[in-house]
Design a protein around this motif. Structure first.
Motif, short mmCIF file in Angstrom:
data_model
loop_
_atom_site.label_atom_id
_atom_site.label_comp_id
_atom_site.label_asym_id
_atom_site.label_seq_id
_atom_site.Cartn_x
_atom_site.Cartn_y
_atom_site.Cartn_z
N ILE A 216 18.79 14.94 55.58
CA ILE A 216 18.47 13.62 55.03
C ILE A 216 17.07 13.57 54.41
O ILE A 216 16.87 12.93 53.37
CB ILE A 216 18.62 12.51 56.10
N GLN A 217 16.09 14.27 55.02
CA GLN A 217 14.75 14.24 54.44
C GLN A 217 14.76 14.76 53.01
O GLN A 217 14.07 14.25 52.12
CB GLN A 217 13.77 15.08 55.28
N GLU A 218 15.56 15.79 52.77
CA GLU A 218 15.65 16.38 51.43
C GLU A 218 16.38 15.44 50.47
O GLU A 218 15.95 15.24 49.32
CB GLU A 218 16.40 17.71 51.51
N MET A 219 17.48 14.83 50.92
CA MET A 219 18.27 13.98 50.04
C MET A 219 17.52 12.72 49.62
O MET A 219 17.67 12.24 48.50
CB MET A 219 19.58 13.58 50.74
N LEU A 220 16.69 12.18 50.53
CA LEU A 220 15.94 10.96 50.20
C LEU A 220 14.83 11.21 49.20
O LEU A 220 14.39 10.27 48.51
CB LEU A 220 15.34 10.36 51.48
N THR A 221 14.36 12.45 49.11
CA THR A 221 13.17 12.72 48.29
C THR A 221 13.46 13.58 47.06
O THR A 221 12.53 13.95 46.35
CB THR A 221 12.09 13.40 49.14
N ARG A 222 14.72 13.89 46.81
CA ARG A 222 15.06 14.61 45.58
C ARG A 222 15.03 13.66 44.40
O ARG A 222 15.76 12.66 44.38
CB ARG A 222 16.44 15.28 45.71
N LEU A 223 14.20 13.95 43.42
CA LEU A 223 14.03 13.04 42.29
C LEU A 223 15.22 13.04 41.34
O LEU A 223 15.30 12.19 40.45
CB LEU A 223 12.74 13.36 41.54
N ASP A 224 16.16 13.98 41.53
CA ASP A 224 17.36 13.98 40.70
C ASP A 224 18.49 13.17 41.33
O ASP A 224 19.59 13.11 40.79
CB ASP A 224 17.83 15.42 40.45
N LEU A 225 18.21 12.53 42.48
CA LEU A 225 19.22 11.73 43.16
C LEU A 225 18.79 10.26 43.16
O LEU A 225 17.59 9.94 43.15
CB LEU A 225 19.41 12.22 44.59
N GLU A 304 6.25 17.12 41.89
CA GLU A 304 7.09 16.70 40.77
C GLU A 304 6.78 15.26 40.41
O GLU A 304 6.41 14.46 41.27
CB GLU A 304 8.57 16.84 41.18
N LEU A 305 6.93 14.92 39.14
CA LEU A 305 6.75 13.55 38.67
C LEU A 305 7.96 13.16 37.83
O LEU A 305 8.51 13.98 37.10
CB LEU A 305 5.50 13.39 37.81
N GLN A 306 8.35 11.88 37.93
CA GLN A 306 9.43 11.39 37.08
C GLN A 306 9.18 9.93 36.76
O GLN A 306 8.97 9.11 37.66
CB GLN A 306 10.78 11.56 37.78
N LEU A 324 6.96 13.91 50.50
CA LEU A 324 6.52 12.52 50.60
C LEU A 324 6.60 11.90 49.21
O LEU A 324 6.14 12.49 48.24
CB LEU A 324 5.08 12.45 51.12
N LEU A 325 7.19 10.71 49.13
CA LEU A 325 7.30 10.01 47.85
C LEU A 325 6.17 8.99 47.69
O LEU A 325 5.79 8.32 48.65
CB LEU A 325 8.63 9.28 47.75
N ALA A 326 5.67 8.88 46.48
CA ALA A 326 4.66 7.87 46.15
C ALA A 326 5.04 7.24 44.81
O ALA A 326 5.31 7.96 43.84
CB ALA A 326 3.28 8.50 46.07
N ARG A 327 5.07 5.92 44.75
CA ARG A 327 5.37 5.22 43.49
C ARG A 327 4.07 4.64 42.95
O ARG A 327 3.44 3.78 43.59
CB ARG A 327 6.41 4.13 43.72
N LEU A 328 3.66 5.11 41.79
CA LEU A 328 2.42 4.66 41.14
C LEU A 328 2.73 4.05 39.78
O LEU A 328 3.79 4.29 39.21
CB LEU A 328 1.46 5.84 40.94
N THR A 329 1.78 3.30 39.28
CA THR A 329 1.93 2.82 37.91
C THR A 329 1.67 3.98 36.95
O THR A 329 0.94 4.93 37.26
CB THR A 329 0.93 1.69 37.59
N ARG A 330 2.30 3.90 35.79
CA ARG A 330 2.10 4.95 34.78
C ARG A 330 0.64 5.01 34.34
O ARG A 330 0.10 6.09 34.06
CB ARG A 330 3.02 4.68 33.59
N LYS A 331 -0.02 3.84 34.34
CA LYS A 331 -1.43 3.80 33.96
C LYS A 331 -2.29 4.58 34.96
O LYS A 331 -3.17 5.35 34.57
CB LYS A 331 -1.91 2.35 33.88
N SER A 332 -2.01 4.40 36.26
CA SER A 332 -2.78 5.11 37.28
C SER A 332 -2.59 6.62 37.16
O SER A 332 -3.54 7.40 37.29
CB SER A 332 -2.37 4.65 38.68
N VAL A 333 -1.37 7.04 36.93
CA VAL A 333 -1.09 8.47 36.78
C VAL A 333 -1.86 9.04 35.60
O VAL A 333 -2.45 10.14 35.68
CB VAL A 333 0.43 8.71 36.60
#
Length: 355
Positions: A216-225, A304-306, A324-333
């Motif tokens: 589950i840890q892998e499935m929750l953090t795969r950016l292609d899912l 990875e970034l998406q 670990l997932l982090a959601r940032l604004t595109r401006k911050s990135v």
């Protein structure tokens, strides 16, 4: 891997192509939206759905292959449906004893007393089934399933008909099954909170197609899912309680050399639990910050970034042995010039503990 499933189902308006190898321990969640094929998959495994040309085997025993088709009553399974389906004219004890007729005494690996104790229904035994609350009925249904000592327990959205209060009442009992019994469970759900709390392995379905299957840890953090891009995208980390700060009502938990500080002190030292970290509660800095109220700051690597639409970016970090997932604004990135391979610091504003 002990449960193998392969079939190609073609029906008017619906197609399903499945090839799975699933573990014979823990809880495997089958997750997806309505109409994705979750119940069809479960019914095929149970023998309630005969799909020509399919192959299903469990612990080396062919349940379906070529001309072989083992009927449901000869498969060592128990099935818990969305509705409890108790016999209304019988009391709880009689409902439980009815299930025992399926197996001989020499085949009973879960005693009736054990099932009653695990689900804490001893005070309900003489009550009529129709007089029970929804949560009580579902606990009895689960105990009845356990009473047949199955080698595989199938659960088809067992909490979907309950309100949130009753769901919270039942979830600890499902966790106790996981911890106390050596019976693999296939658990169908479309609720991410149930999956995060219960599952060890996750199968993600969409429109009859398996998008992914694994820990589950892998499935929750795969950016292609899809789960990594939902509004409530999150990471799960297994950690062990190391100490309690009674004065400030805090708990320290360790995982792979990383020490997390979480609110509350209800878990004893040595207890293992899941930490739930929402992507929106993770920020990134290039240097380790001081003079901040954030307690959990760790070195991490950008994996990875998406981009998500025009405004946000989902970032997958590696934190020791854990993603670990982090959601940032595109401006911050853009302002931080974050790219893959960078060494950064992850600041975690909030960590929830799932016992």
């Amino acid at each position: 891997m002990s449960l193998k499933v392969q079939f190609d189902l073609q029906r008017e308006g619906f197609a399903m192509d499945v090839e799975l190898n699933l573990p014979d321990s823990g809880i495997t969640a089958i997750f997806g939206p309505s109409g994705s094929g979750k119940t069809t998959l479960l019914r095929a495994i149970a023998g309630l759905e005969h799909i020509p040309g399919g192959e299903i085997s469990f612990k080396g025993q062919a349940w379906q292959q070529d001309a072989t088709f083992t009927p449901t009553h000869l498969r060592s399974i128990a099935y818990v449906f969305q509705e409890p389906s108790l016999f209304a004219h019988l009391n709880v004890r009689q409902n439980l004893e009815y299930g025992l007729k399926r197996i001989g005494k020499d085949q009973r690996r879960v005693s009736l007393d054990n099932a009653v104790a695990l689900l804490e229904i001893d005070k309900l035994l003489e009550r009529q089934a129709h007089a029970l609350s929804g949560g009580e009925q579902q606990r009895v249904a689960i105990a009845r399933a356990l009473a047949v000592s199955p080698e595989l327990l199938l659960m088809d959205e067992p909490l979907s008909s309950l309100d949130n209060k009753l769901k919270e009442e039942i979830l600890p009992y499902l966790e106790s099954l996981h911890k106390e019994l050596d019976i693999p469970i296939l658990y169908v759900s479309h609720a991410t909170d149930e999956v995060a709390r219960l599952a060890d392995t996750l199968v993600i379905l969409k429109s009859g197609e398996i998008l992914g299957a694994g820990p589950i840890q892998e499935m929750l953090t795969r950016l292609d899912l899809p789960l990594s891009h939902q509004k409530d995208a999150e990471t799960l980390i297994h950690a062990t309680v190391t100490s309690i700060d009674v004065e400030f009502n805090l708990t320290s938990m360790e995982c792979g050399g990383q020490l997390f500080t979480v609110s509350g002190n209800r878990l004893a030292p040595g207890t293992m639990a899941r930490l739930r970290i929402a992507a929106q509660d993770v920020s990134i800095t290039l240097d380790k910050q001081t003079g901040t109220s954030i307690q959990n700051i760790f070195p991490a690597t950008v994996v990875e970034l998406q981009e998500e639409g025009n405004a946000q970016v989902m970032i997958k970090l590696q934190l020791g042995d854990n993603p670990l997932l982090a959601r940032l604004t595109r401006k911050s990135v853009q302002e931080l010039s974050i790219t893959t391979g960078m060494q950064v610091y992850a600041q975690i504003k909030s960590v929830a503990v799932l016992a």
